[in-house]
Write a protein that holds these residues in place. Structure first.
Motif, PDB file in Angstrom:
ATOM      1  N   ASP A  53       0.865  -1.174   0.000  1.00 35.18           N
ATOM      2  CA  ASP A  53       0.000   0.000   0.000  1.00 35.18           C
ATOM      3  C   ASP A  53       0.906   1.229   0.000  1.00 35.18           C
ATOM      4  O   ASP A  53       2.106   1.136   0.212  1.00 35.18           O
ATOM      5  CB  ASP A  53      -0.899  -0.016   1.236  1.00 35.18           C
ATOM      6  N   GLY A  54       0.309   2.380  -0.227  1.00 31.34           N
ATOM      7  CA  GLY A  54       1.074   3.615  -0.265  1.00 31.34           C
ATOM      8  C   GLY A  54       1.111   4.200  -1.654  1.00 31.34           C
ATOM      9  O   GLY A  54       0.144   4.079  -2.417  1.00 31.34           O
ATOM     10  N   SER A  55       2.236   4.800  -1.991  1.00 30.61           N
ATOM     11  CA  SER A  55       2.350   5.449  -3.305  1.00 30.61           C
ATOM     12  C   SER A  55       3.791   5.433  -3.768  1.00 30.61           C
ATOM     13  O   SER A  55       4.708   5.124  -3.016  1.00 30.61           O
ATOM     14  CB  SER A  55       1.840   6.896  -3.236  1.00 30.61           C
ATOM     15  N   GLN A  56       3.970   5.747  -5.018  1.00 28.80           N
ATOM     16  CA  GLN A  56       5.300   5.961  -5.572  1.00 28.80           C
ATOM     17  C   GLN A  56       5.203   7.117  -6.553  1.00 28.80           C
ATOM     18  O   GLN A  56       4.108   7.444  -7.040  1.00 28.80           O
ATOM     19  CB  GLN A  56       5.822   4.701  -6.256  1.00 28.80           C
ATOM     20  N   THR A  57       6.321   7.723  -6.831  1.00 25.49           N
ATOM     21  CA  THR A  57       6.355   8.836  -7.771  1.00 25.49           C
ATOM     22  C   THR A  57       7.344   8.504  -8.883  1.00 25.49           C
ATOM     23  O   THR A  57       8.499   8.177  -8.609  1.00 25.49           O
ATOM     24  CB  THR A  57       6.786  10.143  -7.068  1.00 25.49           C
ATOM     25  N   PHE A  60       7.890  12.565 -11.296  1.00 21.48           N
ATOM     26  CA  PHE A  60       7.111  13.596 -10.646  1.00 21.48           C
ATOM     27  C   PHE A  60       5.599  13.376 -10.749  1.00 21.48           C
ATOM     28  O   PHE A  60       4.818  14.264 -10.463  1.00 21.48           O
ATOM     29  CB  PHE A  60       7.496  14.989 -11.182  1.00 21.48           C
ATOM     30  N   GLN A  61       5.199  12.176 -11.145  1.00 23.98           N
ATOM     31  CA  GLN A  61       3.776  11.818 -11.224  1.00 23.98           C
ATOM     32  C   GLN A  61       3.503  10.738 -10.184  1.00 23.98           C
ATOM     33  O   GLN A  61       4.088   9.656 -10.222  1.00 23.98           O
ATOM     34  CB  GLN A  61       3.438  11.317 -12.629  1.00 23.98           C
ATOM     35  N   GLN A  62       2.619  11.029  -9.237  1.00 24.37           N
ATOM     36  CA  GLN A  62       2.354  10.092  -8.143  1.00 24.37           C
ATOM     37  C   GLN A  62       1.280   9.086  -8.535  1.00 24.37           C
ATOM     38  O   GLN A  62       0.254   9.441  -9.110  1.00 24.37           O
ATOM     39  CB  GLN A  62       1.915  10.850  -6.888  1.00 24.37           C
ATOM     40  N   VAL A  63       1.536   7.816  -8.222  1.00 25.09           N
ATOM     41  CA  VAL A  63       0.556   6.750  -8.472  1.00 25.09           C
ATOM     42  C   VAL A  63       0.443   5.890  -7.219  1.00 25.09           C
ATOM     43  O   VAL A  63       1.401   5.744  -6.460  1.00 25.09           O
ATOM     44  CB  VAL A  63       0.944   5.867  -9.686  1.00 25.09           C
ATOM     45  N   LYS A  80      10.743   7.599  -6.668  1.00 20.23           N
ATOM     46  CA  LYS A  80      10.833   7.444  -5.212  1.00 20.23           C
ATOM     47  C   LYS A  80       9.583   6.725  -4.711  1.00 20.23           C
ATOM     48  O   LYS A  80       8.543   6.708  -5.382  1.00 20.23           O
ATOM     49  CB  LYS A  80      11.015   8.786  -4.505  1.00 20.23           C
ATOM     50  N   TRP A  81       9.717   6.109  -3.545  1.00 21.08           N
ATOM     51  CA  TRP A  81       8.630   5.329  -2.945  1.00 21.08           C
ATOM     52  C   TRP A  81       8.156   5.967  -1.651  1.00 21.08           C
ATOM     53  O   TRP A  81       8.919   6.622  -0.952  1.00 21.08           O
ATOM     54  CB  TRP A  81       9.124   3.925  -2.602  1.00 21.08           C
ATOM     55  N   ALA A  82       6.877   5.738  -1.310  1.00 26.05           N
ATOM     56  CA  ALA A  82       6.320   6.099   0.003  1.00 26.05           C
ATOM     57  C   ALA A  82       5.360   4.984   0.393  1.00 26.05           C
ATOM     58  O   ALA A  82       4.137   5.117   0.269  1.00 26.05           O
ATOM     59  CB  ALA A  82       5.608   7.454  -0.065  1.00 26.05           C
ATOM     60  N   PHE A  83       5.914   3.852   0.815  1.00 29.00           N
ATOM     61  CA  PHE A  83       5.106   2.682   1.128  1.00 29.00           C
ATOM     62  C   PHE A  83       4.467   2.797   2.508  1.00 29.00           C
ATOM     63  O   PHE A  83       4.981   3.485   3.391  1.00 29.00           O
ATOM     64  CB  PHE A  83       5.967   1.412   1.080  1.00 29.00           C
ATOM     65  N   GLU A  84       3.367   2.085   2.682  1.00 31.33           N
ATOM     66  CA  GLU A  84       2.697   1.994   3.981  1.00 31.33           C
ATOM     67  C   GLU A  84       2.539   0.520   4.329  1.00 31.33           C
ATOM     68  O   GLU A  84       2.026  -0.255   3.522  1.00 31.33           O
ATOM     69  CB  GLU A  84       1.326   2.680   3.920  1.00 31.33           C
ATOM     70  N   GLY A  85       2.994   0.137   5.505  1.00 32.68           N
ATOM     71  CA  GLY A  85       2.867  -1.252   5.940  1.00 32.68           C
ATOM     72  C   GLY A  85       3.820  -2.179   5.199  1.00 32.68           C
ATOM     73  O   GLY A  85       4.813  -1.757   4.598  1.00 32.68           O
ATOM     74  N   GLU A  86       3.489  -3.465   5.217  1.00 36.43           N
ATOM     75  CA  GLU A  86       4.345  -4.492   4.622  1.00 36.43           C
ATOM     76  C   GLU A  86       4.165  -4.523   3.103  1.00 36.43           C
ATOM     77  O   GLU A  86       3.050  -4.469   2.599  1.00 36.43           O
ATOM     78  CB  GLU A  86       3.992  -5.860   5.222  1.00 36.43           C
ATOM     79  N   VAL A  87       5.280  -4.597   2.412  1.00 40.28           N
ATOM     80  CA  VAL A  87       5.258  -4.609   0.945  1.00 40.28           C
ATOM     81  C   VAL A  87       6.073  -5.808   0.460  1.00 40.28           C
ATOM     82  O   VAL A  87       7.143  -6.094   0.982  1.00 40.28           O
ATOM     83  CB  VAL A  87       5.866  -3.314   0.365  1.00 40.28           C
ATOM     84  N   ASP A  88       5.557  -6.506  -0.548  1.00 38.55           N
ATOM     85  CA  ASP A  88       6.314  -7.619  -1.126  1.00 38.55           C
ATOM     86  C   ASP A  88       5.922  -7.796  -2.589  1.00 38.55           C
ATOM     87  O   ASP A  88       4.968  -7.185  -3.075  1.00 38.55           O
ATOM     88  CB  ASP A  88       6.074  -8.921  -0.346  1.00 38.55           C
TER      89      ASP A  88
END
Length: 291
Positions: A53-57, A60-63, A80-88
């Motif tokens: 969960d979370g987002s990445q850019t 310069f476009q966030q998804v 760049k990444w902005a993850f939330e919680g566990e990611v795999d």
């Protein structure tokens, strides 16, 4: 303020002279926590999320990040990444030359819509009908790198091509599905020409001449398929490169204007503000404050 955006090659991530990195994403993320900051790659890069969960850019476009999503990046894009919680999931990095000795058609990868550098086409939600097949291909790729056998690199290349074709069949961006093949080929040729010439050629008529079509034809094609004029497509690419250069604080705005072939700094500032909605200095300040 950071001095310059990091540019990573595969060797700097693996500490080995490799053209390839294949890994489960959770373990990769644990080893490279600094990658949540903005950075560039010198290689092709893709991640398939099975959990997250979370987002990445990207450029310069966030998804949003979500399970059974795959994204592709070409060399030079900012990420760049902005993850939330566990990611795999799975990650694959491979160098530009990795396929060149294997394929007669050196630019074969450019035929896939997700290797164009256009963010909207390179982040794909894998439908449920294809998820098991895609996971199986990633597991085969992991197996080939964990237990190398004869001709392992060629098997990896073959499996990667199978993965790309599978994703292209199931997840090509909707905008490309209804485009006649000739128009799609023409549009890709236009985009490739921009990539090579955006610092020197600024006018649609210059590209139309290289494509042996009229400026009106080129403009109509871009409006029909992309919803914008040919001129806007060109200006967007110049503005994107300006943004990529602006996050490197080692370069002055004047040096960036010169690199992009603007006649003077004020013209570059006016162009950038019109495209990005902010001045180059303000963009740099905002971007740095988010790091």
């Amino acid at each position: 303020m950071k001095a310059a955006i990091p540019i990573y090659d595969i060797c700097s991530l693996t500490q080995r002279q490799d053209d390839l990195l294949i890994s489960r994403f959770a373990s990769y993320l644990k080893s490279h926590r600094n990658l949540h900051l903005a950075h560039k790659h010198s290689f092709y890069h893709l991640v398939f999320f099975t959990k997250g969960d979370g987002s990445q850019t990207i450029d310069f476009q966030q998804v949003s990040v979500k399970p059974f999503q795959i994204y592709f990046m070409i060399p030079g894009q900012v990420h760049k990444w902005a993850f939330e919680g566990e990611v795999d999931g799975y990650i694959i990095n491979f160098s530009v030359p990795f396929f060149q000795s294997f394929l007669l058609k050196a630019n074969y990868l450019e035929e896939f819509p997700f290797f164009t550098g256009i963010v909207d086409d390179s982040v794909i939600d894998i439908p449920e009908s294809a998820q098991a097949q895609v996971i199986n291909l990633f597991e085969q790729l992991i197996c080939e790198t964990e237990e190398p056998k004869p001709l392992a690199d060629d098997m990896v290349r073959a499996l990667l091509l199978q993965l790309f074709i599978t994703v292209a069949r199931t997840g090509i961006a909707t905008v490309n599905k209804a485009i006649p093949h000739y128009n799609y080929t023409l549009l890709r040729s236009f985009q490739k020409l921009i990539e090579k010439n955006y610092t020197a050629l600024r006018l649609p008529k210059e590209y139309a001449e290289l494509l042996y079509i009229t400026p009106n034809h080129l403009n109509a094609l871009c409006n029909d398929v992309l919803g914008m004029s040919a001129g806007e497509v060109i200006r967007n690419r110049i503005a994107l490169e300006a943004k990529r250069l602006l996050i490197n604080n080692d370069l002055t705005v004047l040096e960036i204007a010169n690199q992009l072939n603007f006649t003077d700094n004020s013209y570059f500032t006016k162009f950038f503000k019109k495209q990005a909605g902010t001045t180059p200095e303000e963009f740099r300040k905002i971007t740095n404050s988010h790091e």
